[in-house]
Design a protein around this motif. Structure first.
Motif, PDB file in Angstrom:
ATOM      1  N   PRO A  38       0.774  -1.200  -0.001  1.00  0.00           N
ATOM      2  CA  PRO A  38       0.005  -0.018   0.082  1.00  0.00           C
ATOM      3  C   PRO A  38       0.846   1.241  -0.132  1.00  0.00           C
ATOM      4  O   PRO A  38       1.903   1.339   0.504  1.00  0.00           O
ATOM      5  CB  PRO A  38      -0.844  -0.217   1.336  1.00  0.00           C
ATOM      6  CG  PRO A  38      -0.768  -1.844   1.846  1.00  0.00           C
ATOM      7  CD  PRO A  38       0.263  -2.107   0.998  1.00  0.00           C
ATOM      8  N   ALA A  74      -6.649   1.226  -4.131  1.00  0.00           N
ATOM      9  CA  ALA A  74      -6.695   0.363  -2.969  1.00  0.00           C
ATOM     10  C   ALA A  74      -7.936   0.072  -2.712  1.00  0.00           C
ATOM     11  O   ALA A  74      -8.314  -1.159  -1.738  1.00  0.00           O
ATOM     12  CB  ALA A  74      -6.367   1.469  -1.695  1.00  0.00           C
ATOM     13  N   VAL A 106      -2.148   0.445  -4.350  1.00  0.00           N
ATOM     14  CA  VAL A 106      -1.306  -0.569  -3.988  1.00  0.00           C
ATOM     15  C   VAL A 106      -0.272  -0.974  -5.026  1.00  0.00           C
ATOM     16  O   VAL A 106      -0.729  -1.167  -6.146  1.00  0.00           O
ATOM     17  CB  VAL A 106      -2.293  -1.864  -3.554  1.00  0.00           C
ATOM     18  CG1 VAL A 106      -1.644  -3.107  -3.153  1.00  0.00           C
ATOM     19  CG2 VAL A 106      -3.008  -1.431  -2.034  1.00  0.00           C
TER      20      VAL A 106
END
Length: 279
Positions: free
Chosen positions: A202, A234, A209
């Motif tokens: 992340p 994400a 990510v």
């Protein structure tokens, strides 16, 4: 073998070569002062403007490439098998010093720090099964966040501490990316496709990510493959391929973002060339 340590600028979408080396170097972390931490030949090295220098890790000199800096940059977590013959996790000052063993169970492979610096996330084998585990940095009881008769690897916390991302083939024959709450609840599969996905990291801003993507049919996370470094939202969604390269094992095994999220570091390897046919 020639390898290059490179950085990728998120604003310009351009890579820059930081170091060319004939030695096998792997798994860069990015320190707060801009230096990179890499491993090679069982040791950790600091890469700064004045070149490579060995970091003192005491009696630990059989390190693998699972290591990482604490959120405040003051501590290093390392994975080493000198003491037991199987990987254990230790912590030591970032500038070097005497390691302190954290995990009693073996094998244990470090992969991430919690944002508050209080816990470590790691891959382990317990009772014959792979697991994603956490434990206090100060030492103490281990928590098995998720485990089953599948492979688990690469756990890394989100910057808000609400999720742990990891990769596993528990959803099918190929490894995909997953996330789970640190208490083991709300397990979610985040990628589905034919490619083989590993080592999610992340971003410091929490919006993306970064991960390593292998071609369909790849088994494990081998070295020496044509791979991609991909970026996905994400919350899930279509990924963007940022870099195509020859790499795999050692390219981005551990957290590799710059602290401000403006760039990340990775390792590229030179693809062997076929010898010409004799005349």
């Amino acid at each position: 073998m020639l390898c290059t340590i490179e950085t990728f600028d998120m604003a310009t979408r351009q890579s820059r070569v930081v170091l060319r080396s004939e030695a096998l170097l792997e798994a860069p972390n990015w320190a707060r002062d801009g230096a990179l931490i890499v491993n090679g030949e069982g040791l950790l090295h600091r890469l700064a403007e004045d070149g490579l220098s060995v970091i003192d890790t005491g009696d630990c000199d059989l390190l693998n490439n699972d290591h990482g800096l604490s959120p405040d940059g003051a501590w290093l977590a390392i994975s080493d098998k000198t003491e037991t013959g199987k990987s254990c996790i230790y912590v030591l000052p970032a500038d070097g010093g005497t390691p302190r063993r954290v995990t009693q169970g073996v094998p244990s492979w470090f992969h991430g720090w919690s944002p508050d610096g209080a816990r470590l996330a790691y891959t382990a084998v317990r009772d014959g099964q792979f697991a994603i585990c956490t434990c206090p940095v100060a030492g103490g009881e281990e928590t098995r966040v998720v485990t089953s008769a599948h492979h688990y690897d690469g756990p890394d916390y989100t910057p808000d501490g609400q999720w742990i991302w990891f990769n596993s083939e528990r959803g099918g024959p190929a490894s995909d990316l997953w996330r789970v709450r640190p208490d083991g609840s709300d397990l979610q599969q985040m990628t589905r496709g034919e490619r083989v996905e590993w080592f999610p990291h992340p971003s410091p801003c929490g919006r993306h990510v970064l991960y390593l993507s292998y071609p369909e049919g790849t088994e494990g996370h081998p070295f020496g493959r044509h791979v991609e470094l991909r970026l996905m939202p994400a919350g899930g969604g279509a990924p963007e391929t940022l870099v195509n390269l020859y790499g795999g094992q050692g390219t981005i095994n551990v957290p590799c973002w710059a602290p401000d999220g403006s760039a990340f570091a990775y390792v590229r390897y030179t693809e062997p060339q076929e010898s010409p046919c004799p005349v």
